[in-house]
Scaffold this motif. Structure first.
Motif, PDB file in Angstrom:
ATOM      1  N   ASN A  79       8.843   0.132  -4.996  1.00 54.51           N
ATOM      2  CA  ASN A  79       8.050  -1.095  -5.075  1.00 54.51           C
ATOM      3  C   ASN A  79       8.708  -2.241  -4.315  1.00 54.51           C
ATOM      4  OD1 ASN A  79       6.009   0.039  -6.608  1.00 54.51           O
ATOM      5  ND2 ASN A  79       6.968  -0.489  -8.547  1.00 54.51           N
ATOM      6  N   HIS A  80      10.020  -2.134  -4.099  1.00 55.80           N
ATOM      7  CA  HIS A  80      10.726  -3.126  -3.286  1.00 55.80           C
ATOM      8  C   HIS A  80      10.870  -2.672  -1.836  1.00 55.80           C
ATOM      9  CE1 HIS A  80      11.749  -4.565  -7.302  1.00 55.80           C
ATOM     10  NE2 HIS A  80      12.127  -5.695  -6.760  1.00 55.80           N
ATOM     11  N   ASN A  81      10.121  -1.635  -1.471  1.00 53.89           N
ATOM     12  CA  ASN A  81      10.073  -1.138  -0.095  1.00 53.89           C
ATOM     13  C   ASN A  81      11.420  -0.580   0.365  1.00 53.89           C
ATOM     14  OD1 ASN A  81       8.438  -0.516   2.043  1.00 53.89           O
ATOM     15  ND2 ASN A  81       8.590  -2.505   3.033  1.00 53.89           N
ATOM     16  N   ILE A  82      12.158   0.015  -0.570  1.00 51.61           N
ATOM     17  CA  ILE A  82      13.438   0.656  -0.257  1.00 51.61           C
ATOM     18  C   ILE A  82      13.327   2.114  -0.683  1.00 51.61           C
ATOM     19  CG2 ILE A  82      15.924   0.650  -0.654  1.00 51.61           C
ATOM     20  CD1 ILE A  82      15.727  -2.292  -1.345  1.00 51.61           C
ATOM     21  N   TYR A  83      13.530   3.031   0.249  1.00 50.98           N
ATOM     22  CA  TYR A  83      13.302   4.455  -0.007  1.00 50.98           C
ATOM     23  C   TYR A  83      14.539   5.308   0.216  1.00 50.98           C
ATOM     24  CZ  TYR A  83       8.500   2.835   0.309  1.00 50.98           C
ATOM     25  OH  TYR A  83       7.332   2.144   0.100  1.00 50.98           O
ATOM     26  N   LEU A  84      15.600   4.734   0.766  1.00 49.05           N
ATOM     27  CA  LEU A  84      16.798   5.501   1.068  1.00 49.05           C
ATOM     28  C   LEU A  84      18.018   4.811   0.475  1.00 49.05           C
ATOM     29  CD1 LEU A  84      16.134   6.326   4.829  1.00 49.05           C
ATOM     30  CD2 LEU A  84      15.767   7.833   2.876  1.00 49.05           C
ATOM     31  N   THR A  85      19.014   5.610   0.150  1.00 48.61           N
ATOM     32  CA  THR A  85      20.274   5.090  -0.367  1.00 48.61           C
ATOM     33  C   THR A  85      21.426   5.835   0.293  1.00 48.61           C
ATOM     34  OG1 THR A  85      21.586   4.701  -2.369  1.00 48.61           O
ATOM     35  CG2 THR A  85      20.254   6.694  -2.314  1.00 48.61           C
ATOM     36  N   ALA A  86      22.562   5.170   0.374  1.00 44.89           N
ATOM     37  CA  ALA A  86      23.740   5.767   1.020  1.00 44.89           C
ATOM     38  C   ALA A  86      24.975   5.451   0.195  1.00 44.89           C
ATOM     39  CB  ALA A  86      23.898   5.235   2.446  1.00 44.89           C
ATOM     40  N   TRP A  87      25.733   6.488  -0.112  1.00 41.59           N
ATOM     41  CA  TRP A  87      27.027   6.337  -0.788  1.00 41.59           C
ATOM     42  C   TRP A  87      28.114   6.446   0.272  1.00 41.59           C
ATOM     43  CZ3 TRP A  87      28.897   4.858  -5.361  1.00 41.59           C
ATOM     44  CH2 TRP A  87      30.213   5.157  -5.673  1.00 41.59           C
ATOM     45  N   VAL A  88      28.782   5.341   0.552  1.00 40.14           N
ATOM     46  CA  VAL A  88      29.767   5.273   1.628  1.00 40.14           C
ATOM     47  C   VAL A  88      31.154   5.398   1.015  1.00 40.14           C
ATOM     48  CG1 VAL A  88      30.618   3.930   3.572  1.00 40.14           C
ATOM     49  CG2 VAL A  88      28.209   3.776   2.919  1.00 40.14           C
ATOM     50  N   LYS A  89      31.839   6.455   1.365  1.00 42.92           N
ATOM     51  CA  LYS A  89      33.169   6.696   0.824  1.00 42.92           C
ATOM     52  C   LYS A  89      34.186   5.752   1.466  1.00 42.92           C
ATOM     53  CE  LYS A  89      32.286  11.586  -0.092  1.00 42.92           C
ATOM     54  NZ  LYS A  89      32.708  12.981   0.159  1.00 42.92           N
ATOM     55  N   GLN A  90      35.322   5.652   0.808  1.00 44.30           N
ATOM     56  CA  GLN A  90      36.366   4.761   1.285  1.00 44.30           C
ATOM     57  C   GLN A  90      36.895   5.234   2.640  1.00 44.30           C
ATOM     58  OE1 GLN A  90      39.318   4.079  -1.650  1.00 44.30           O
ATOM     59  NE2 GLN A  90      40.157   2.295  -0.655  1.00 44.30           N
ATOM     60  N   GLY A  91      37.017   4.287   3.559  1.00 44.68           N
ATOM     61  CA  GLY A  91      37.476   4.609   4.892  1.00 44.68           C
ATOM     62  C   GLY A  91      36.373   4.949   5.869  1.00 44.68           C
ATOM     63  N   SER A  92      35.122   4.961   5.418  1.00 39.08           N
ATOM     64  CA  SER A  92      33.987   5.290   6.296  1.00 39.08           C
ATOM     65  C   SER A  92      33.178   4.064   6.656  1.00 39.08           C
ATOM     66  CB  SER A  92      33.076   6.321   5.612  1.00 39.08           C
ATOM     67  OG  SER A  92      33.778   7.493   5.301  1.00 39.08           O
ATOM     68  N   CYS A  93      33.780   2.891   6.537  1.00 34.79           N
ATOM     69  CA  CYS A  93      33.062   1.643   6.775  1.00 34.79           C
ATOM     70  C   CYS A  93      33.930   0.735   7.644  1.00 34.79           C
ATOM     71  CB  CYS A  93      32.733   0.966   5.442  1.00 34.79           C
ATOM     72  SG  CYS A  93      31.995  -0.648   5.587  1.00 34.79           S
ATOM     73  N   LEU A  94      33.300   0.116   8.627  1.00 31.81           N
ATOM     74  CA  LEU A  94      34.002  -0.788   9.529  1.00 31.81           C
ATOM     75  C   LEU A  94      33.150  -2.038   9.724  1.00 31.81           C
ATOM     76  CD1 LEU A  94      36.366  -1.346  11.486  1.00 31.81           C
ATOM     77  CD2 LEU A  94      34.996  -0.245  13.273  1.00 31.81           C
ATOM     78  N   LEU A  95      33.747  -3.211   9.467  1.00 30.84           N
ATOM     79  CA  LEU A  95      33.054  -4.478   9.637  1.00 30.84           C
ATOM     80  C   LEU A  95      33.052  -4.863  11.112  1.00 30.84           C
ATOM     81  CD1 LEU A  95      31.671  -6.898   8.250  1.00 30.84           C
ATOM     82  CD2 LEU A  95      33.928  -7.930   7.997  1.00 30.84           C
ATOM     83  N   VAL A  96      31.861  -5.114  11.660  1.00 30.16           N
ATOM     84  CA  VAL A  96      31.696  -5.454  13.074  1.00 30.16           C
ATOM     85  C   VAL A  96      31.425  -6.946  13.187  1.00 30.16           C
ATOM     86  CG1 VAL A  96      30.377  -5.008  15.176  1.00 30.16           C
ATOM     87  CG2 VAL A  96      30.768  -3.164  13.531  1.00 30.16           C
ATOM     88  N   ASN A  97      32.202  -7.624  13.983  1.00 31.83           N
ATOM     89  CA  ASN A  97      32.006  -9.060  14.187  1.00 31.83           C
ATOM     90  C   ASN A  97      30.827  -9.302  15.131  1.00 31.83           C
ATOM     91  OD1 ASN A  97      34.225  -9.784  12.593  1.00 31.83           O
ATOM     92  ND2 ASN A  97      35.634  -9.457  14.309  1.00 31.83           N
ATOM     93  N   THR A  98      29.883 -10.124  14.663  1.00 33.40           N
ATOM     94  CA  THR A  98      28.715 -10.472  15.477  1.00 33.40           C
ATOM     95  C   THR A  98      28.465 -11.971  15.373  1.00 33.40           C
ATOM     96  OG1 THR A  98      27.272  -9.964  13.593  1.00 33.40           O
ATOM     97  CG2 THR A  98      27.598  -8.229  15.239  1.00 33.40           C
ATOM     98  N   SER A  99      27.869 -12.522  16.398  1.00 34.29           N
ATOM     99  CA  SER A  99      27.527 -13.944  16.393  1.00 34.29           C
ATOM    100  C   SER A  99      26.214 -14.150  15.650  1.00 34.29           C
ATOM    101  CB  SER A  99      27.403 -14.460  17.826  1.00 34.29           C
ATOM    102  OG  SER A  99      26.418 -13.726  18.527  1.00 34.29           O
ATOM    103  N   LEU A 100      26.155 -15.220  14.879  1.00 33.83           N
ATOM    104  CA  LEU A 100      24.975 -15.516  14.065  1.00 33.83           C
ATOM    105  C   LEU A 100      24.189 -16.651  14.693  1.00 33.83           C
ATOM    106  CD1 LEU A 100      26.349 -15.329  10.428  1.00 33.83           C
ATOM    107  CD2 LEU A 100      24.987 -13.645  11.634  1.00 33.83           C
ATOM    108  N   SER A 101      22.878 -16.594  14.502  1.00 34.03           N
ATOM    109  CA  SER A 101      22.012 -17.676  14.954  1.00 34.03           C
ATOM    110  C   SER A 101      20.691 -17.560  14.207  1.00 34.03           C
ATOM    111  CB  SER A 101      21.771 -17.594  16.468  1.00 34.03           C
ATOM    112  OG  SER A 101      21.134 -16.373  16.795  1.00 34.03           O
ATOM    113  N   GLY A 102      19.968 -18.660  14.113  1.00 37.74           N
ATOM    114  CA  GLY A 102      18.633 -18.645  13.540  1.00 37.74           C
ATOM    115  C   GLY A 102      18.635 -18.401  12.047  1.00 37.74           C
ATOM    116  N   TRP A 103      17.723 -17.507  11.623  1.00 32.78           N
ATOM    117  CA  TRP A 103      17.494 -17.282  10.201  1.00 32.78           C
ATOM    118  C   TRP A 103      18.710 -16.666   9.514  1.00 32.78           C
ATOM    119  CZ3 TRP A 103      15.292 -18.901   6.221  1.00 32.78           C
ATOM    120  CH2 TRP A 103      15.029 -18.117   5.111  1.00 32.78           C
ATOM    121  N   GLY A 104      19.456 -15.818  10.217  1.00 36.22           N
ATOM    122  CA  GLY A 104      20.641 -15.234   9.607  1.00 36.22           C
ATOM    123  C   GLY A 104      21.677 -16.280   9.251  1.00 36.22           C
TER     124      GLY A 104
END
Length: 665
Positions: free
Chosen positions: A182-207
């Motif tokens: 009902n919230h238009n979300i149909y998939l889920t992901a369990w991300v284990k430790q060490g499988s995630c990397l934060l990517v630096n991006t520039s923000l503008s506008g609504w974000g």
């Protein structure tokens, strides 16, 4: 009927047609019909002298049909289920490298961080390149990495499996999968430790705007926690900012049992308090020259508060309605409350059609509709002389009017009736304006560095008031506990709303009293016959339920006949293991391994439960009279089973129910 009411009803009809897959209209057809309707209207306007009465009727029918088709097409464009299932089928449960953008403020749980993320791109291993999904798709992330600096609009590079939500393990349990759909979300992901990397991006506008709003939320929350109200901080944060992260479970249960949960959820009540405060400050009715100043200060406040609190459907509804009232007042236009309510619903559904299936959206509009219709009639029944008594009676009438239209829906979802709901409304609603404004003011003063003595005075007042309210609610919970209503279903809900519709038609003089009584008797008779037939079918039917939890490898079998039920002992599944159960002389075999042996048993069982990833061999279908499958079923086998038994697919993975008149005696 006001025009915007018809507009909202046609849009709701179009969304329901698309929801239940009765009609699916492509967007190109809507564009063609829109052009045809505009050309036809222009032609009739050009030949005004030859215009006939039926021309207006035809044009109205075409217009509302166009609204229905456009709402249908808008739902199909907004719904992300096809693209989500297509991506899941493409990956087939394999780990995938993908890029995600955080959409909501991350919530820290006990062992992980939960956040809603937009799937921006994924790596196609076959073509060795990055690809974009056909349309944006939201994924519910569960991150084992404790990223304390994770914020809205951050981009993450992830490697994980992306899967659909698991179904409920047992019938009657909370269906989290349907809630997320009902919230238009149909998939889920369990991300284990060490499988995630934060990517630096520039923000503008609504974000960038959304990140600043989230930053203000955190600052106000921290400021409120630093004032010394930690014991009641959960309630005050939920009341002022809609943040329930610090709300204790016993407090949630206390407010739920007494029917006062609507105070903890930021809703139209809170937006109305801010609107009345601005009206009291500016007094636009007495000073017409200040109307535009009132509008220019009120609209940013209402919509800023809506964004600050998460923009729930009830807050959006109230903000939109008060905005329309303010604009109409500045333009010296008279407003129709029903028309304004319908226009706000139409605009919100145009923005997001899936809001129609949110419980908060349904309860909010039903409550306002009940207040608009029943409150004037209830308030005329008694006119007290004393001001305090008069205000108390008016508040009681508002609570009764809102509960008349929301009670059938709350019984359907929560299966309990709070006896003390009217008393709790009289207790909680009057101090709500002070608690809301004081909580917001206290957080702002603490953030701005106000004098400590002033903050201490505010803190003491808030703590005393909140402690007194909780003690009174505990007394109500003890002496007026909620009444469980376990057998209330959708049919009972439709019967209740049909009776309310007949009552409304009688009060508006649309039908006579005798016709209303006959109609109510007919509705009650139909509801009674439905319940009797359902109970008779359940008493005659034998049902066998199988629940399999693949994560904990737990299998359980229930056999239900009428009011009697039998349950197997909990069996912890392991490969190459078979259980045999005996019930009333019937042999039940549970197979939880990929076995395919002709000599599996010397004598075929009466019931075979197959819980492996492999499809059941066809020869077992020929020798076993009743088969229950917990994992995979081929199309041919499913058709064969449906010819022999009534198959109820409760979930694709967790539960199957098969029954006939008496397959197991």
């Amino acid at each position: 009927m006001p025009p915007f009411v018809r507009l909202a009803l046609m849009s709701i009809a179009g969304i329901l047609l698309a929801r239940f897959h009765w009609v699916r209209v492509p967007a190109t057809l809507c564009v063609v019909l829109s052009a045809f309707t505009v050309l036809l209207a222009a032609y009739w306007w050009y030949v005004q002298g030859r215009r006939r009465a039926y021309h207006d009727i035809v044009l109205s029918v075409l217009f509302y049909l166009l609204v229905l088709l456009c709402a249908n097409s808008r739902y199909n464009l907004t719904n992300r289920q096809p693209i989500a299932m297509d991506l899941y089928a493409r990956w087939e449960g394999r780990p995938v490298l993908w890029l995600a953008e955080i959409q909501e403020t991350p919530v820290r749980k006990a062992n992980y961080t939960q956040a809603e993320a937009l799937l921006v791109a994924y790596y196609d291993t076959e073509r060795q390149t990055w690809r974009l999904p056909g349309r944006p798709c939201t994924v519910l992330l569960r991150l084992q990495d404790s990223l304390k600096t994770l914020q809205i609009a951050d981009h993450l590079l992830l490697r994980s499996k992306i899967e659909p939500f698991a179904p409920p393990l047992k019938p009657g349990d909370f269906d989290y999968r349907a809630y997320m759909h009902n919230h238009n979300i149909y998939l889920t992901a369990w991300v284990k430790q060490g499988s995630c990397l934060l990517v630096n991006t520039s923000l503008s506008g609504w974000g960038l705007i959304r990140r600043h709003i989230a930053h203000w939320q955190v600052r106000l929350k921290q400021s409120l926690l630093q004032t010394g109200v930690k014991q009641h901080a959960g309630v005050l944060l939920a009341l002022s900012l809609g943040d329930k992260s610090l709300l204790r479970q016993d407090i949630k249960q206390l407010y739920a049992d007494t029917g006062a949960s609507h105070v903890l959820a930021v809703s139209g009540l809170h937006v109305g308090i801010l609107f009345l405060l601005m009206q009291w400050l500016w007094q636009p009715g007495q000073r017409p020259a200040w109307r535009w100043l009132f509008l220019l200060t009120t609209l940013p406040l209402l919509w800023g508060y809506a964004l600050l609190t998460g923009a729930s459907p009830s807050v959006l509804r109230a903000s939109l309605m008060f905005s329309l009232f303010s604009v109409a007042s500045c333009l010296n236009r008279t407003t129709n409350a029903y028309n304004t309510l319908a226009l706000s619903a139409f605009l919100l559904l145009l923005w997001n059609p899936l809001l129609l299936f949110h419980l908060s959206f349904q309860l909010s509009y039903l409550a306002v509709l009940g207040i608009l219709f029943f409150y004037p009639r209830l308030s005329k029944l008694w006119q007290p002389r004393f001001l305090i008594l008069k205000k108390g009676y008016e508040l009681l009438c508002v609570s009764v009017a809102a509960q008349l239209t929301t009670l059938p829906l709350t019984l359907l979802y929560f299966r309990q009736f709070p006896l003390s709901s009217l008393a709790s409304s009289l207790l909680v609603v009057p101090p709500a304006p002070f608690l809301l404004l004081a909580s917001l003011g206290l957080g702002i003063m603490a953030w701005a560095g106000a004098p400590a003595a002033f903050i201490a005075l505010f803190t003491k007042t808030l703590v005393v008031m909140q402690s007194l309210i909780e003690r009174c609610l505990q007394w109500l919970q003890h002496y007026c506990p909620p009444v469980p209503v376990p057998y209330w279903d959708m049919a009972d809900t439709w019967v209740a709303y049909a009776l309310l519709l007949l009552l409304g038609l009688y009060l508006t003089k649309e039908i006579a009293f005798s016709k209303a009584v006959i109609g109510a008797a007919g509705v009650l008779l139909i509801g009674t016959l439905h319940n009797v037939s359902k109970q008779y079918a359940l008493n005659k039917e034998t049902r066998l339920y199988v629940w399999y939890n693949s994560q904990h490898k737990h299998c359980e079998v229930w056999i239900v006949k009428g009011q009697q039920a039998w349950c197997s002992d909990k069996a912890w599944c392991a490969r190459a293991r078979i259980w045999r159960l005996i019930w009333n002389g019937k042999h039940i075999a549970l197979v939880n391994a990929p076995v395919d042996t002709a000599g599996l048993w010397k004598q075929p069982p009466d019931v075979l439960v197959w819980n492996t990833y492999y499809t059941i061999p066809d020869r077992y279908l020929k020798h076993v009279p009743l088969i229950v499958l917990g994992r995979q079923v081929s199309t041919q086998q499913r058709q064969a089973l449906r010819r022999r038994f009534v198959v109820h697919e409760l979930s694709k993975e967790g539960a199957w129910c098969m029954s006939e008149n008496s397959p197991v005696e």
